[in-house]
Design a protein around this motif. Structure first.
Motif, PDB file in Angstrom:
ATOM      1  N   ASP A 172       0.829  -1.202   0.000  1.00 44.18           N
ATOM      2  CA  ASP A 172       0.000   0.000   0.000  1.00 44.18           C
ATOM      3  C   ASP A 172       0.865   1.255   0.000  1.00 44.18           C
ATOM      4  OD1 ASP A 172      -2.085  -1.787   0.256  1.00 44.18           O
ATOM      5  OD2 ASP A 172      -2.322  -1.473   2.425  1.00 44.18           O
ATOM      6  N   VAL A 173       0.348   2.313  -0.645  1.00 41.90           N
ATOM      7  CA  VAL A 173       0.993   3.625  -0.615  1.00 41.90           C
ATOM      8  C   VAL A 173       0.064   4.592   0.116  1.00 41.90           C
ATOM      9  CG1 VAL A 173       1.861   5.560  -1.980  1.00 41.90           C
ATOM     10  CG2 VAL A 173       2.254   3.208  -2.760  1.00 41.90           C
ATOM     11  N   GLN A 174       0.594   5.278   1.101  1.00 44.70           N
ATOM     12  CA  GLN A 174      -0.190   6.227   1.885  1.00 44.70           C
ATOM     13  C   GLN A 174       0.114   7.648   1.432  1.00 44.70           C
ATOM     14  OE1 GLN A 174      -0.734   5.966   6.375  1.00 44.70           O
ATOM     15  NE2 GLN A 174       0.570   7.769   6.247  1.00 44.70           N
ATOM     16  N   ILE A 175      -0.945   8.448   1.293  1.00 43.67           N
ATOM     17  CA  ILE A 175      -0.802   9.863   0.911  1.00 43.67           C
ATOM     18  C   ILE A 175      -1.473  10.696   1.994  1.00 43.67           C
ATOM     19  CG2 ILE A 175      -1.253  11.587  -0.866  1.00 43.67           C
ATOM     20  CD1 ILE A 175      -1.586   9.164  -2.818  1.00 43.67           C
ATOM     21  N   GLU A 176      -0.690  11.542   2.640  1.00 38.28           N
ATOM     22  CA  GLU A 176      -1.189  12.341   3.766  1.00 38.28           C
ATOM     23  C   GLU A 176      -1.145  13.828   3.434  1.00 38.28           C
ATOM     24  OE1 GLU A 176      -0.300  11.966   8.371  1.00 38.28           O
ATOM     25  OE2 GLU A 176       1.269  13.149   7.378  1.00 38.28           O
ATOM     26  N   LEU A 177      -2.241  14.508   3.705  1.00 33.23           N
ATOM     27  CA  LEU A 177      -2.345  15.960   3.539  1.00 33.23           C
ATOM     28  C   LEU A 177      -2.460  16.608   4.913  1.00 33.23           C
ATOM     29  CD1 LEU A 177      -3.005  18.626   1.903  1.00 33.23           C
ATOM     30  CD2 LEU A 177      -5.420  17.919   2.085  1.00 33.23           C
ATOM     31  N   THR A 178      -1.617  17.591   5.201  1.00 32.33           N
ATOM     32  CA  THR A 178      -1.714  18.342   6.463  1.00 32.33           C
ATOM     33  C   THR A 178      -1.627  19.837   6.176  1.00 32.33           C
ATOM     34  OG1 THR A 178       0.683  18.246   6.847  1.00 32.33           O
ATOM     35  CG2 THR A 178      -0.655  16.487   7.801  1.00 32.33           C
ATOM     36  N   TRP A 179      -2.201  20.643   7.063  1.00 28.53           N
ATOM     37  CA  TRP A 179      -2.124  22.103   6.987  1.00 28.53           C
ATOM     38  C   TRP A 179      -2.308  22.659   8.388  1.00 28.53           C
ATOM     39  CZ3 TRP A 179      -6.138  19.036   5.710  1.00 28.53           C
ATOM     40  CH2 TRP A 179      -7.398  19.323   6.228  1.00 28.53           C
ATOM     41  N   ARG A 180      -1.957  23.915   8.586  1.00 34.04           N
ATOM     42  CA  ARG A 180      -1.947  24.507   9.927  1.00 34.04           C
ATOM     43  C   ARG A 180      -3.248  25.196  10.306  1.00 34.04           C
ATOM     44  NH1 ARG A 180       2.998  25.025  12.390  1.00 34.04           N
ATOM     45  NH2 ARG A 180       4.843  24.492  11.127  1.00 34.04           N
ATOM     46  N   ASP A 181      -3.908  25.835   9.363  1.00 33.10           N
ATOM     47  CA  ASP A 181      -5.074  26.654   9.663  1.00 33.10           C
ATOM     48  C   ASP A 181      -6.279  25.781  10.004  1.00 33.10           C
ATOM     49  OD1 ASP A 181      -7.103  28.484   9.841  1.00 33.10           O
ATOM     50  OD2 ASP A 181      -6.661  29.488   7.941  1.00 33.10           O
ATOM     51  N   SER A 182      -6.572  25.631  11.288  1.00 33.79           N
ATOM     52  CA  SER A 182      -7.657  24.751  11.736  1.00 33.79           C
ATOM     53  C   SER A 182      -9.043  25.312  11.427  1.00 33.79           C
ATOM     54  CB  SER A 182      -7.539  24.481  13.238  1.00 33.79           C
ATOM     55  OG  SER A 182      -7.597  25.696  13.973  1.00 33.79           O
ATOM     56  N   SER A 183      -9.100  26.564  10.988  1.00 37.84           N
ATOM     57  CA  SER A 183     -10.399  27.133  10.624  1.00 37.84           C
ATOM     58  C   SER A 183     -10.822  26.712   9.220  1.00 37.84           C
ATOM     59  CB  SER A 183     -10.343  28.664  10.713  1.00 37.84           C
ATOM     60  OG  SER A 183      -9.503  29.201   9.697  1.00 37.84           O
ATOM     61  N   ARG A 184      -9.909  26.077   8.502  1.00 34.95           N
ATOM     62  CA  ARG A 184     -10.185  25.629   7.142  1.00 34.95           C
ATOM     63  C   ARG A 184     -10.334  24.106   7.119  1.00 34.95           C
ATOM     64  NH1 ARG A 184     -11.688  30.368   4.911  1.00 34.95           N
ATOM     65  NH2 ARG A 184     -10.000  31.935   4.977  1.00 34.95           N
ATOM     66  N   ASP A 185     -11.375  23.636   6.438  1.00 35.58           N
ATOM     67  CA  ASP A 185     -11.625  22.202   6.327  1.00 35.58           C
ATOM     68  C   ASP A 185     -11.370  21.774   4.881  1.00 35.58           C
ATOM     69  OD1 ASP A 185     -12.396  19.597   6.587  1.00 35.58           O
ATOM     70  OD2 ASP A 185     -14.548  20.021   6.698  1.00 35.58           O
ATOM     71  N   GLY A 207     -12.488  14.066   6.849  1.00 34.37           N
ATOM     72  CA  GLY A 207     -12.595  14.400   8.271  1.00 34.37           C
ATOM     73  C   GLY A 207     -12.698  15.896   8.506  1.00 34.37           C
ATOM     74  N   VAL A 208     -12.606  16.282   9.776  1.00 32.65           N
ATOM     75  CA  VAL A 208     -12.744  17.694  10.150  1.00 32.65           C
ATOM     76  C   VAL A 208     -11.496  18.204  10.863  1.00 32.65           C
ATOM     77  CG1 VAL A 208     -15.255  17.615  10.243  1.00 32.65           C
ATOM     78  CG2 VAL A 208     -13.922  17.026  12.281  1.00 32.65           C
ATOM     79  N   THR A 209     -10.412  17.438  10.825  1.00 36.53           N
ATOM     80  CA  THR A 209      -9.149  17.885  11.418  1.00 36.53           C
ATOM     81  C   THR A 209      -8.253  18.470  10.325  1.00 36.53           C
ATOM     82  OG1 THR A 209      -8.005  15.781  11.099  1.00 36.53           O
ATOM     83  CG2 THR A 209      -9.350  16.014  13.083  1.00 36.53           C
ATOM     84  N   THR A 210      -7.026  18.809  10.670  1.00 35.07           N
ATOM     85  CA  THR A 210      -6.082  19.365   9.695  1.00 35.07           C
ATOM     86  C   THR A 210      -5.184  18.285   9.096  1.00 35.07           C
ATOM     87  OG1 THR A 210      -4.547  19.873  11.490  1.00 35.07           O
ATOM     88  CG2 THR A 210      -6.045  21.635  10.783  1.00 35.07           C
ATOM     89  N   THR A 211      -5.653  17.048   9.146  1.00 32.16           N
ATOM     90  CA  THR A 211      -4.935  15.926   8.528  1.00 32.16           C
ATOM     91  C   THR A 211      -5.929  15.023   7.807  1.00 32.16           C
ATOM     92  OG1 THR A 211      -3.226  15.924  10.248  1.00 32.16           O
ATOM     93  CG2 THR A 211      -3.454  13.929   8.926  1.00 32.16           C
ATOM     94  N   GLU A 212      -5.639  14.726   6.545  1.00 25.76           N
ATOM     95  CA  GLU A 212      -6.442  13.781   5.776  1.00 25.76           C
ATOM     96  C   GLU A 212      -5.488  12.752   5.150  1.00 25.76           C
ATOM     97  OE1 GLU A 212      -9.592  13.847   5.938  1.00 25.76           O
ATOM     98  OE2 GLU A 212     -10.136  15.909   6.444  1.00 25.76           O
ATOM     99  N   VAL A 213      -5.915  11.487   5.112  1.00 28.06           N
ATOM    100  CA  VAL A 213      -5.054  10.415   4.601  1.00 28.06           C
ATOM    101  C   VAL A 213      -5.853   9.514   3.670  1.00 28.06           C
ATOM    102  CG1 VAL A 213      -3.615   8.434   5.192  1.00 28.06           C
ATOM    103  CG2 VAL A 213      -3.668  10.425   6.713  1.00 28.06           C
ATOM    104  N   VAL A 214      -5.275   9.224   2.494  1.00 25.93           N
ATOM    105  CA  VAL A 214      -5.854   8.229   1.591  1.00 25.93           C
ATOM    106  C   VAL A 214      -4.786   7.181   1.283  1.00 25.93           C
ATOM    107  CG1 VAL A 214      -7.533   9.776   0.535  1.00 25.93           C
ATOM    108  CG2 VAL A 214      -5.239   9.580  -0.465  1.00 25.93           C
ATOM    109  N   GLU A 215      -5.230   6.009   0.794  1.00 25.27           N
ATOM    110  CA  GLU A 215      -4.294   4.941   0.472  1.00 25.27           C
ATOM    111  C   GLU A 215      -4.558   4.382  -0.926  1.00 25.27           C
ATOM    112  OE1 GLU A 215      -4.182   1.794   3.306  1.00 25.27           O
ATOM    113  OE2 GLU A 215      -2.861   2.900   4.682  1.00 25.27           O
ATOM    114  N   LEU A 216      -3.474   4.084  -1.611  1.00 23.27           N
ATOM    115  CA  LEU A 216      -3.545   3.291  -2.834  1.00 23.27           C
ATOM    116  C   LEU A 216      -3.249   1.856  -2.423  1.00 23.27           C
ATOM    117  CD1 LEU A 216      -3.771   3.217  -5.966  1.00 23.27           C
ATOM    118  CD2 LEU A 216      -1.271   3.336  -5.998  1.00 23.27           C
ATOM    119  N   PRO A 217      -4.248   0.976  -2.468  1.00 25.42           N
ATOM    120  CA  PRO A 217      -4.039  -0.384  -1.949  1.00 25.42           C
ATOM    121  C   PRO A 217      -3.183  -1.231  -2.877  1.00 25.42           C
ATOM    122  CG  PRO A 217      -6.242  -0.158  -2.856  1.00 25.42           C
ATOM    123  CD  PRO A 217      -5.631   1.207  -2.890  1.00 25.42           C
TER     124      PRO A 217
END
Length: 283
Positions: A172-185, A207-217
């Protein structure tokens, strides 16, 4: 640059007539024994990767036997949409006819690519030999496409920016997106192909946090994939970090600013036994 273009190579012709495929009976003299001569590509440059702006690549066209007369090779480059132009701009330069001199068996073919001013990641071009004729009629030879499938066509992958090449193991390959501004979804999506089509959605993180993760199985077949970021109920500039994590622990990090819903990456997956190669292009 247009979307990925696939150009196909078909080999046509005999000394006597041009044919539409390889499944034909050669024209033979009733009085002269004729000899088969194959034509194709003899180099090891298939799948070359070059930059769009001024990128160059060369291939070798070969005959399996030298002929006693000069030969003319007709080349053609086609695309999936039938054009090698973008906005009226020709995307590459090449000679549509090349000469194989009498007694020679190999001649180079050169292609030069130009910036079409469109930012779209990458394109794939395939060169083909359209026809072959000789200046003089030869009754002792007939020309056919090479029987070796690896020598029938040559592909070139052309990019606005050269991609990252990652060689890894299956998994599997994991792709993670993060950002600092918690007021933005923001949400993250992984698609097959280059279009936003929910029928081709591989994975999504909403989700509703500042981290989103998807996977290529692991089970996902070799293909072209795209990473999409959605700004949920807003449009504004947001700084982000995207991390690709591969099965053997390798990581690639990209930082940037996203201003609206958009695709951020295209990447290809190519499997060879237990080894997998990824070509990742930042858009």
């Amino acid at each position: 640059m247009k979307k990925f273009k696939i150009l196909y190579i078909f080999i046509f012709s005999s000394v006597f007539i041009a044919c539409e495929n390889d499944d034909f009976e050669p024209v033979k003299s009733s009085y002269t024994q004729t000899e088969e001569v194959q034509i194709g590509f003899s180099d090891n440059n298939n799948g070359a990767i070059v930059l769009e702006d001024g990128g160059q690549v060369s291939f070798d066209v070969f005959l399996s036997k030298a002929l006693p007369s000069q030969g003319v090779v007709e080349l053609e480059v086609v695309s999936s949409d039938g054009s090698i132009e973008s906005n009226g701009v020709r995307e590459l330069e090449y000679s549509e006819t090349i000469i194989i001199p009498e007694g020679a068996t190999t001649v180079p073919v050169e292609l030069t690519f130009f910036d079409d001013t469109v930012s779209d990641g990458g394109e794939t071009y395939t060169v083909k030999i359209k026809n072959f004729t000789t200046v003089e009629t030869l009754t002792s030879f007939y020309i056919v496409s090479t029987a070796d499938v690896t020598k029938k066509e040559r592909n070139v992958q052309v990019y606005d920016v050269l991609p990252e090449i990652v060689e890894t193991t299956v998994g599997d390959v994991q792709i993670e997106l993060t950002w600092r501004d918690s007021s933005r979804d923001m949400d993250l999506g992984l698609f097959i192909g280059t279009e936003f089509d929910l029928n081709n959605l591989v994975d999504a993180s909403t989700g509703v946090t500042t981290t989103e993760v998807v996977e290529l199985p692991l089970a996902e077949s070799d293909n072209l994939f795209s990473v999409y970021v959605d700004q949920y109920l807003f449009t504004a500039a947001v700084d982000y970090l995207i991390t690709f994590t591969f099965p053997d622990g390798q990581e690639l990090e990209y930082s940037g600013t996203i201003n609206e819903d958009s695709f951020l990456f295209h990447f290809t997956k190519s499997t060879d036994g237990d080894n997998v190669t990824y070509l990742i292009t930042e858009l």
